[in-house]
Design an enzyme around this catalytic site. Structure first.
Site, PDB file in Angstrom:
ATOM      1  CB  CYS A   2      -0.885   0.026   1.245  1.00  0.00           C
ATOM      2  SG  CYS A   2      -1.908  -1.445   1.410  1.00  0.00           S
ATOM      3  N   GLY A  31      -1.204   1.089  -4.930  1.00  0.00           N
ATOM      4  CA  GLY A  31      -2.491   0.479  -4.619  1.00  0.00           C
ATOM      5  C   GLY A  31      -3.622   1.226  -5.295  1.00  0.00           C
ATOM      6  CG  ASN A 111       3.269  -0.270   2.730  1.00  0.00           C
ATOM      7  OD1 ASN A 111       4.375   0.095   2.399  1.00  0.00           O
ATOM      8  ND2 ASN A 111       2.702  -1.330   2.206  1.00  0.00           N
ATOM      9  N   GLY A 112       1.904  -2.794   4.714  1.00  0.00           N
ATOM     10  CA  GLY A 112       2.611  -4.005   5.125  1.00  0.00           C
ATOM     11  C   GLY A 112       1.643  -5.059   5.581  1.00  0.00           C
ATOM     12  CE1 TYR A 284       4.685  -4.933 -10.939  1.00  0.00           C
ATOM     13  CE2 TYR A 284       4.089  -4.861  -8.624  1.00  0.00           C
ATOM     14  CZ  TYR A 284       3.722  -4.826  -9.948  1.00  0.00           C
ATOM     15  OH  TYR A 284       2.417  -4.667 -10.274  1.00  0.00           O
ATOM     16  CB  THR A 331       7.686  -2.391 -13.793  1.00  0.00           C
ATOM     17  OG1 THR A 331       6.287  -2.434 -13.729  1.00  0.00           O
ATOM     18  CG2 THR A 331       8.277  -2.068 -12.465  1.00  0.00           C
ATOM     19  CG  ASP A 394       7.936  -6.532 -13.105  1.00  0.00           C
ATOM     20  OD1 ASP A 394       7.454  -7.345 -12.311  1.00  0.00           O
ATOM     21  OD2 ASP A 394       7.246  -5.860 -13.899  1.00  0.00           O
TER      22      ASP A 394
END
Ligand code: AMP
Length: 526
Positions: A2, A31, A111-112, A284, A331, A394
């Site tokens: 995120c 996200g 985030n995580g 990425y 990417t 990627d």
């Protein structure tokens, strides 16, 4: 994965909503599933301050399709989040920030991913906390709130006889940092967190391994002389765009406190932090124009191209030399470009991307994903016809994208199709916030490169070596020694076998730097 952002304008009469919306639009690549914003004012009488929240599913621009919604977000301090779903549901209830009114107003975005969230949830529920979602972020918020409440209560008791009044125990930096320290001992996983704290400002912290990225910066206030606005973000690109100067990365296990009228306060809250940033960010997730843990992502990607070219030269053997190198947009472009240059080959655009279509990776079902690839990418036939083409992406995860692209290349007339992945084989699930969950969906799980080639119907498949990939980042910042690379290696930095997760929640998270910092987890166990 995120994206998060927090801003605190020095001018209490200012409004940070513009920064938040622009910043989250810049972090949109992290996200696209939902976005949420919470703001408050630091200049009003604190008893009258209310948090203002706007949330919605979809991209930031969809959440603010009605621009009037932005006007609801009053105040000079705020936090925001864009969601890429990994844990929890996908409805509106799960959209961050989450709010708790105890022991003071708290709003949290994260985030995580926590690997022991089930255990935390049970502990919280056993103490009559009601969790309204299955999100690990809500559990994290409640764990933090509990520790902060305990700290404040302890101090209140200590002050009885002097002042007695609960308000005489303010939410001080000490109480906040102490709560972060205790939260870090209980929460295992990868997390970068921003918390809006009522009547204080913004608290931000990063897990003891620094798995998920986080930076902070400042800029001169546009309205007050000699005062600074401050911001914390997942990636430096958000700071750049908003005119903030990047001060530095938040260190692993560090907390940062932004308060109006005070300099930034930081404190190390993990006992023995060990830096193991997620290597997949560099291939990425992150934007190439971001600087992450002191490394320019673009520069790392150029190195990836060089190392890939060296491996291609070593292993090409009797195969026909590629006539053209083609990137799978977007990417892998810098990687493919530099790879072509190092191979003394030609780089061409062969796939054109429809910019107005969402990502295919998260679409449910293989068939939907395959169709999604065709909707997203189309070939320029002349770049393929009669040629040996070397396609670079990627990563190869499930193999759906690569298989479809190989077919498209053949339909466009390619003579030979080589498929090169800038990442090593993705063989194991991710437990730190990347949506790579079930090992049997991963095409490289239990398959060699040649077997993957057969599966995706390519003439040759080549993967980047893990050592080479890590060297690309290490060479740019030698202080980074090791990385969170579990999707490639099966080694999980937080020792997440079920037993250690169970123990860690009683005794604090496994200490990074302790004797067994890495453990190999069977995919079934995670
Ligand atoms: P697949 O078709 O499953 O092999 O997916 C590979 C494609 O998905 C590559 O083009 C990547 O750019 C992209 N990708 C890789 N990892 C992720 C991820 N965790 N979330 C979203 N997209 C991803």
């Amino acid at each position: 994965m995120c994206g998060i952002l927090a801003t605190l304008l020095a001018d209490g009469d200012g409004h940070c909503v513009g920064d938040l919306v622009d910043g989250m639009t810049v972090l949109q690549h992290r996200g696209q599933d939902a976005a949420g914003f919470t703001t408050a004012s630091t200049s009003q009488d604190w008893e009258k301050v209310t948090f203002k929240t706007v949330k919605g599913t979809g991209m930031v621009r969809e959440v603010f399709a009605d621009p009037k919604r932005a006007q609801e977000l009053l105040g000079n301090v705020g936090i925001a989040h864009v969601r890429y779903p990994t844990a929890g549901g996908s409805g509106l209830d799960d959209v961050q920030p989450f709010y708790a009114n105890f022991p003071c107003g708290l709003a949290l975005a994260h985030n995580g991913n926590l690997t022991n969230s089930e255990r935390l949830r049970k502990e919280l529920v056993s103490r009559h906390r009601h969790l309204n979602t299955t999100s690990d972020s809500e559990a994290l918020l409640n764990v933090f709130a509990e520790h902060l409440a305990a700290n404040l209560e302890a101090r209140r008791r200590g002050s009885v006889g002097h002042a007695g009044d609960p308000l005489s125990t303010p939410v001080s930096p000490d109480t906040l940092f102490d709560a972060v320290e205790r939260t870090m001992r209980r929460c295992v996983g990868g997390y970068a967190v921003v918390v809006l704290v009522h009547n204080v400002g913004v608290l931000a912290f990063r897990d003891p391994w620094g798995i998920r990225p986080m930076v902070f910066g400042e800029r001169k206030s546009r309205t007050l002389e000699n005062e600074y606005d401050r911001a914390v973000a997942s990636e430096s690109v958000a700071l750049d765009t908003l005119g903030y100067k990047l001060c530095r990365d938040v260190a692993p296990g560090e907390a940062v406190l932004l308060r109006p009228g005070f300099p930034v306060l930081t404190q190390r809250c993990a006992e023995r932090p060990v830096h193991r940033p997620c290597i997949f960010e560099y291939v990425y997730f992150a934007r190439p124009d971001s600087t992450m843990d002191g490394v320019c992502v673009y520069a790392a990607q150029l190195k990836m191209g060089e190392k890939l070219a060296a491996k291609i030269k070593r292993q090409l053997g009797d195969r026909p030399k590629p006539d053209v190198v083609i990137a799978v947009p977007d990417t892998s472009r810098p990687i493919a470009l530099q790879c072509a240059y190092s191979l003394d080959s030609v780089y061409r655009e062969g796939f054109i991307k429809n910019r107005y279509i969402g990502r295919t990776f998260i679409m449910p079902g293989q068939d939907m994903r395959r169709k999604g690839v065709r909707m997203k990418l189309n070939t320029i036939k002349s770049e393929f016809a009669g040629r040996t083409v070397l396609l670079i992406d990627d990563s190869i995860v499930r193999g759906t994208t690569s298989r479809e692209l190989v077919l498209m290349a053949r339909e466009a007339g390619a003579k030979n199709v080589y498929f090169v992945s800038a990442s090593p084989e993705v063989r194991y699930p991710n437990v730190y916030g990347i949506n790579i969950s079930t090992h049997n969906e991963l095409v490289a799980h239990n398959r060699s490169a040649d077997e993957v080639a057969t599966f995706i119907k390519a003439d040759w498949v080549l993967f980047q070596d893990l050592e080479d990939l890590e060297d690309c980042v290490r060479e740019l910042n030698p202080a980074l020694k090791e990385f969170e690379n579990s999707v490639f290696s099966g080694c999980y930095v937080t020792c997440d076998d079920e037993e250690s997760v169970a123990t860690s929640s009683e005794q604090g998270s496994p200490r990074p730097g302790a004797k067994t910092p890495l453990s190999r987890v069977s995919p079934e166990a995670s």
